[in-house]
Write a protein that holds these residues in place. Structure first.
Motif, PDB file in Angstrom:
ATOM      1  N   VAL A 248      17.945  -2.541  14.896  1.00  0.00           N
ATOM      2  CA  VAL A 248      17.879  -1.669  16.071  1.00  0.00           C
ATOM      3  C   VAL A 248      16.445  -1.188  16.301  1.00  0.00           C
ATOM      4  N   GLN A 252      14.082  -2.047  19.540  1.00  0.00           N
ATOM      5  CA  GLN A 252      13.530  -0.960  20.343  1.00  0.00           C
ATOM      6  C   GLN A 252      12.013  -1.100  20.493  1.00  0.00           C
ATOM      7  N   TRP A 255      11.098  -3.991  22.774  1.00  0.00           N
ATOM      8  CA  TRP A 255      11.328  -3.652  24.170  1.00  0.00           C
ATOM      9  C   TRP A 255      10.181  -2.794  24.698  1.00  0.00           C
ATOM     10  N   LEU A 274      24.978  -5.379  24.008  1.00  0.00           N
ATOM     11  CA  LEU A 274      24.296  -4.718  25.127  1.00  0.00           C
ATOM     12  C   LEU A 274      22.824  -4.415  24.838  1.00  0.00           C
ATOM     13  N   MET A 275      22.310  -4.943  23.754  1.00  0.00           N
ATOM     14  CA  MET A 275      20.895  -4.714  23.438  1.00  0.00           C
ATOM     15  C   MET A 275      20.020  -5.452  24.450  1.00  0.00           C
ATOM     16  N   PRO A 276      18.820  -4.918  24.694  1.00  0.00           N
ATOM     17  CA  PRO A 276      18.023  -5.410  25.824  1.00  0.00           C
ATOM     18  C   PRO A 276      17.370  -6.785  25.652  1.00  0.00           C
TER      19      PRO A 276
ATOM     20  N   GLN B 252      28.296  -1.899  31.175  1.00  0.00           N
ATOM     21  CA  GLN B 252      28.297  -3.351  31.033  1.00  0.00           C
ATOM     22  C   GLN B 252      28.594  -4.025  32.376  1.00  0.00           C
ATOM     23  N   LEU B 271      23.140   4.472  19.887  1.00  0.00           N
ATOM     24  CA  LEU B 271      22.446   3.448  20.677  1.00  0.00           C
ATOM     25  C   LEU B 271      22.531   3.677  22.174  1.00  0.00           C
ATOM     26  N   HIS B 273      20.650   5.343  23.806  1.00  0.00           N
ATOM     27  CA  HIS B 273      19.266   5.296  24.311  1.00  0.00           C
ATOM     28  C   HIS B 273      18.801   3.868  24.560  1.00  0.00           C
ATOM     29  N   LEU B 274      19.523   2.874  24.087  1.00  0.00           N
ATOM     30  CA  LEU B 274      19.111   1.483  24.298  1.00  0.00           C
ATOM     31  C   LEU B 274      19.967   0.763  25.341  1.00  0.00           C
ATOM     32  N   MET B 275      20.810   1.504  26.039  1.00  0.00           N
ATOM     33  CA  MET B 275      21.637   0.876  27.088  1.00  0.00           C
ATOM     34  C   MET B 275      20.735   0.433  28.248  1.00  0.00           C
ATOM     35  N   PRO B 276      21.182  -0.613  28.971  1.00  0.00           N
ATOM     36  CA  PRO B 276      20.270  -1.252  29.919  1.00  0.00           C
ATOM     37  C   PRO B 276      20.006  -0.506  31.228  1.00  0.00           C
ATOM     38  N   LEU B 322      17.519   2.907  28.805  1.00  0.00           N
ATOM     39  CA  LEU B 322      16.160   2.432  29.035  1.00  0.00           C
ATOM     40  C   LEU B 322      15.881   2.553  30.527  1.00  0.00           C
TER      41      LEU B 322
END
Lengths: 323, 323
Positions: A248, A252, A255, A274-276, B252, B271, B273-276, B322
């Motif tokens: 993670v 981060q 990104w 759902l990670m970027p 999503q 996580l 904070h890492l959503m798109p 993000l």
DNA sequence: ATGAAAGCGCTAACAG
DNA sequence: CTGTTAGCGCTTTCAT
């Protein structure tokens, strides 16, 4: 129970029979007893019941590192589920990676005469459990092997998983792979590093210490390590992360830098899809591991006497992240 | 214990004294006893100790819905932590939202004479616990109120949080807000829907049933509901999601459609904070809630006799994702 | 300072 | 079918 007996005008033994659904009690008496039980709000003392030797406590103990960590809470959930199928309750305790505390908790559980123990070991020496094991308390180790004690063990193929992960990167042409790990003092980390080294070696690539970051305990540490490596003279073109917290942090930081360096990480995790960025995880089935261990434990509790087994569960590479 | 006494050549009572660190034992004898204890691998039977009335079992029980859910495992972790500070172990069990099963588990815990009970209730009627409570077993309810039983309770400000969330969307000019919820059969959902309705009403906006999706139990369901609403004649310009599983599904689906509709979701999550995309969560401190409840429980166990309290914990809006 | 005896709440073994 | 009695392993009186 004496009160109930008096109230119902029967002997204490008859009450016992009714409570335990034993046959050979007149309907009439049984009903009278049940009525008294309801009226007096009687609830059998399970501890006293257990005191008569040979009785089971219908309780098992689980020691993990940290109940708040999804990996461990999954294990706990499965253990509780399997326990319930055996009409057993589960006492869960966290060792916080402290062998001292682990030992303390284990002793405590034993003094409560649990029917069996499920352990993700923090310590290296479990010889102190031998008396209990010999006295008939089955023990199953999970995720990491026991030290100084022969017992059933369920492990992951950490070495094979790490090999596969690094090999995947090598096949995509990477020669400089940054490796990030927590601490080699943890068994799983040692195995994973070992696997990574083997994969590099068999590709004829020298293990470069400058591409290895040790002591990465959290996402922030991982981000910092990535930043450091990427700004070094000859930066890595890919990262292999040895657990999901590290992964993670790596994602981060990448990104943040708009970098698209490739990543393979050990452990899948929730929302990984759902990670970027696209990346690969070395995945495995935590529930299966826990279920295997719990099943083994209850087999032992049921009297299985075969030689202790070690089961190793496979891993698989899976693509994750938004493309 | 008899064996130890014989081995050490003392009386059983002396062994008991040594084991319990009671004063008034000669050093010499104490050492002899300790040696025998070690040699024989003796471990005090905590259950027998407990049998003498007036003794505590040093065990508390926790009933939650699902140990694998991070919200509940956080509660369990905190409960175990607080318990440990009181030298107490924790039995955890999942009710799976089944009142029947909850009652069964609760009875089981009571028959094990736990010192106290921490409950996230699934059922509506807890009157059956009254005898136990009157017999002196303290009970604290968590996240949802008890039914038919006066007891300490720690809740979240679900209503206020939902109001704030919807108000934030209204202030940004949204008039058509899609609301997605699990089921009004759950207390927290009812409160949150109520809060959302209040916020809409005080802004003079009619509550439009077509903008409400009920029965959304997982991310997939949420995604489907979002798809349906966005392709309807007059689609919403923002979504208010009533729990984090739903929020994940919404995000999503929005990402899939490259839509940038605004989102506010109840519950923060790992996580987030890492959503798109940027979005807002109605956050709160799960650990604080659990700690408050556990502390209350141990105050009661310690003998606190004041009138049962209800504590309501605040929520806060936090930006995530993000940008 | 140490020990003998009673009893916690229940079940097992044996009578009736 | 029902009841009596003896423990399970420990702690708590109460003597010594």
């Amino acid at each position: 129970m004496v009160d109930v007996a008096r109230h119902a005008g029967v002997s204490i033994k008859t009450v016992s029979r009714v409570i335990n659904n034993e046959p050979n009690v007149q309907r009439q008496l049984a009903e009278r007893v049940l009525a008294s039980v309801a009226e007096l709000g009687f609830r059998r003392n399970h501890l006293a019941r257990t005191l008569r030797s040979g009785q089971s406590t219908a309780t098992i103990g689980l020691i993990i590192e940290d109940l708040a960590n999804p990996f461990y809470s999954t294990i706990a959930a499965v253990a509780a589920e399997v326990a319930r199928q055996h009409e057993t309750l589960l006492i869960t305790a966290s060792s916080e990676e402290d062998p001292q505390r682990e030992q303390q908790l284990l002793r405590d559980l034993c003094s409560r005469r649990v029917d069996g123990l499920l352990i993700v070991p923090a310590g290296y020496d479990h010889a102190f459990l031998r008396p209990e094991v010999e006295m008939g308390t089955p023990v199953v180790f999970l995720d990491r092997p026991a030290g100084g004690l022969l017992a059933d063990t369920v492990l992951l193929d950490n070495r094979g998983g790490a090999q596969a992960g690094v090999r995947a990167l090598l096949e995509r042409g990477h020669q400089r792979i940054g490796i990030l790990l927590d601490s080699v003092s943890v068994y799983t980390m040692r195995e994973r590093v070992g696997g990574a080294q083997e994969a590099l070696a068999s590709a004829g690539i020298a293990y470069d210490e400058r591409l290895v970051a040790d002591g990465v305990h959290d996402p922030e540490g991982a981000a910092a390590a990535v930043a450091r490596m990427l700004t070094a003279p000859t930066p890595p073109t890919a990262f292999f992360s040895l657990n999901n917290r590290i992964t993670v942090g790596v994602l981060q930081e990448l990104w943040r830098r708009k970098s698209r360096v490739e990543v393979v990480g050990f452990d899948d995790f929730e929302l990984s899809h759902l990670m970027p960025q696209r990346f690969t995880v070395v995945a495995y089935d935590t529930r299966q591991m826990a279920r295997t261990a719990a099943d083994l434990l209850f087999q032992r509790i049921a009297g299985e006497r075969s030689w202790p087994r070690t089961v190793t569960l496979p891993t698989a590479l899976v693509e994750r992240g938004l493309s």
